[in-house]
Design an enzyme around this catalytic site. Structure first.
Site, PDB file in Angstrom:
ATOM      1  N   ASP A  39      13.143 -47.754  -7.803  1.00 58.23           N
ATOM      2  CA  ASP A  39      11.820 -48.047  -8.355  1.00 58.23           C
ATOM      3  C   ASP A  39      11.803 -49.275  -9.256  1.00 58.23           C
ATOM      4  OD1 ASP A  39      13.180 -47.103 -10.605  1.00 58.23           O
ATOM      5  OD2 ASP A  39      12.212 -45.147 -10.560  1.00 58.23           O
ATOM      6  N   GLU A  68      15.943 -42.937  -1.950  1.00 54.27           N
ATOM      7  CA  GLU A  68      15.441 -42.217  -3.122  1.00 54.27           C
ATOM      8  C   GLU A  68      13.929 -42.352  -3.216  1.00 54.27           C
ATOM      9  OE1 GLU A  68      17.410 -41.658  -7.399  1.00 54.27           O
ATOM     10  OE2 GLU A  68      15.907 -43.252  -7.415  1.00 54.27           O
ATOM     11  N   GLU A  75       7.967 -48.508 -13.418  1.00 55.29           N
ATOM     12  CA  GLU A  75       8.665 -47.889 -12.289  1.00 55.29           C
ATOM     13  C   GLU A  75       7.758 -47.026 -11.405  1.00 55.29           C
ATOM     14  OE1 GLU A  75      11.791 -49.002 -15.259  1.00 55.29           O
ATOM     15  OE2 GLU A  75       9.837 -48.003 -15.368  1.00 55.29           O
ATOM     16  N   HIS A 128      16.929 -46.637 -23.320  1.00 56.92           N
ATOM     17  CA  HIS A 128      16.575 -48.033 -23.114  1.00 56.92           C
ATOM     18  C   HIS A 128      15.206 -48.227 -22.483  1.00 56.92           C
ATOM     19  CE1 HIS A 128      18.002 -46.767 -19.140  1.00 56.92           C
ATOM     20  NE2 HIS A 128      17.208 -47.707 -18.672  1.00 56.92           N
ATOM     21  N   ARG A 188      11.538 -48.999 -21.419  1.00 57.22           N
ATOM     22  CA  ARG A 188      10.550 -49.945 -21.931  1.00 57.22           C
ATOM     23  C   ARG A 188       9.403 -49.230 -22.644  1.00 57.22           C
ATOM     24  NH1 ARG A 188       9.454 -55.240 -20.094  1.00 57.22           N
ATOM     25  NH2 ARG A 188      11.046 -54.902 -18.483  1.00 57.22           N
ATOM     26  N   HIS A 226      22.058 -50.723 -24.547  1.00 62.30           N
ATOM     27  CA  HIS A 226      21.515 -51.685 -23.591  1.00 62.30           C
ATOM     28  C   HIS A 226      21.332 -53.040 -24.285  1.00 62.30           C
ATOM     29  CE1 HIS A 226      18.712 -53.486 -20.688  1.00 62.30           C
ATOM     30  NE2 HIS A 226      19.105 -52.551 -19.839  1.00 62.30           N
TER      31      HIS A 226
END
Length: 367
Positions: free
Chosen positions: A99, A121, A135, A207, A209, A240
């Site tokens: 994604d 997936e 995503e 991590h 967003r 990250h």
């Protein structure tokens, strides 16, 4: 099949590299398939680490990553670069996983070029375009442009059928991440970080967003409270490199003697860290899949997940980014052995290590 079919496998980020590696290796063993690996390098160093582990060398490397890249800039560069390469390489099939922006743009360019696209997936949904961002949009777009949908679970299949995807295009294969995990976890790997063996290890990855800013600060405060309240635990947090994450983590957690902040781990040491962990706090999708297979309870630092199967199984729990909730749920697992055992059952709803073989069988039969 009169001649080998040209399969273009695209990877852009570390999770894509992990999940595509078993499939790439399986396809390369097939006499009917001519495999080309294209790396967009949406995440440069993190992708290189995992491809090296699985002994995969990209045939094409777009080296697309730029410092502080915005999503529109990244998307525009990917579309142009992928279109040029698709025209040059003329593949019969494009395969991509998951994604990311790499996957969404690969599906879009394949559609424009009238090249069959296979989505590995497929079918994961939160039904909320803001969570995870971007995503959820990426996988919805990719899903409606794919010829083949290789879904990890029956629930993912049902998601696609409800969106009008033809049943004959959806194949329940399991998740290739379990293929990769079982291969790597079969060995012991060095973890070159000084950890106290007398302490219970809490592994953290965070991590996302959508958690930048105050939500992530709340997560960090909760971690610090947990360590202060439980003298027998130690936290390992591979941070990250995004400055929205790294600067805040070092500000709020960097000076604590039982919190180890380190650079992102290569995949094999990260699997080793999961094996050694007592408890895992994460906002990562891949960890939600891997850790239950290793018998590790997972608290997810998100309010929604596109992987509800492990939640239903009772081995993963959503706790969001509320400071008090994180402390409460983690403390319960640290203090209550019965509650811990109920989650640490080693149950994986995501596969048996045979997903790549099943995908290859579908492609062999249809090409």
């Amino acid at each position: 099949m009169s001649q080998a079919k040209h399969i273009l496998c695209i990877v852009g980020t570390r999770p894509e590299g992990i999940k595509m590696a078993p499939l790439i290796k399986a396809l390369k063993r097939e006499p009917w398939a001519r495999v080309t690996v294209l790396a967009t390098a949406q995440h440069r160093d993190l992708l290189d680490q995992v491809l090296s582990l699985f002994d995969i060398r990209p045939d094409v490397d777009l080296d697309i990553m730029r410092p502080n890249q915005t999503l529109p800039e990244l998307t525009a560069r990917l579309i142009t670069a992928l279109d040029n390469k698709f025209a040059e390489l003329a593949p019969d099939v494009v395969l991509a996983q998951g994604d990311t922006t790499t996957v969404m743009t690969a599906a879009l360019v394949a559609f424009y070029r009238r090249i069959a696209f296979g989505h590995v997936e497929a079918g994961l949904r939160t039904h909320d375009l803001d969570n995870p961002f971007p995503e959820e949009m990426n996988r919805v777009v990719a899903g409606h442009l794919a010829r083949w949908h290789f879904v990890p679970t029956e629930r993912s299949r049902q998601n696609l059928l409800r969106e009008g995807i033809a049943d004959t295009a959806v194949h329940v294969t399991g998740n290739t991440v379990i293929d990769a995990l079982l291969e790597v976890a079969a060995s012991d790997w060095p973890l070159d970080i000084p950890l106290d063996p007398s302490k219970r290890l809490v592994l953290v990855t965070a991590h996302r967003r959508e958690n930048f800013g105050e939500p992530f600060r709340a997560v960090c405060r909760a971690i610090r409270i947990l360590v202060d309240r439980h003298e027998d635990i130690e936290v390992l947090y591979p941070v990250h490199p995004n400055p929205n994450v790294s600067a805040t983590a070092r500000e709020l957690l960097g000076d604590h003697p039982r919190i180890r902040l380190c650079a992102p781990l290569d995949y094999a040491p990260f699997v080793e860290a999961q094996k050694r962990a007592y408890l895992i706090l994460t906002d990562s999708g891949g960890v939600q899949e891997e850790a239950p297979a290793l018998g590790k309870p997972v608290l997810v630092l998100r309010t929604e997940t596109e992987r509800p199967e492990a939640v239903d199984e009772g081995v993963v729990r959503l706790v969001g980014t509320d400071q008090a909730r994180i402390v409460e749920e983690a403390s319960r697992l640290l203090d209550d052995e019965e509650a811990y055992r109920a989650m640490a059952r080693g149950v994986s709803p995501y596969g048996d290590g045979e997903a790549s073989r099943r995908i290859v069988e579908v492609l062999r039969g249809e090409l």
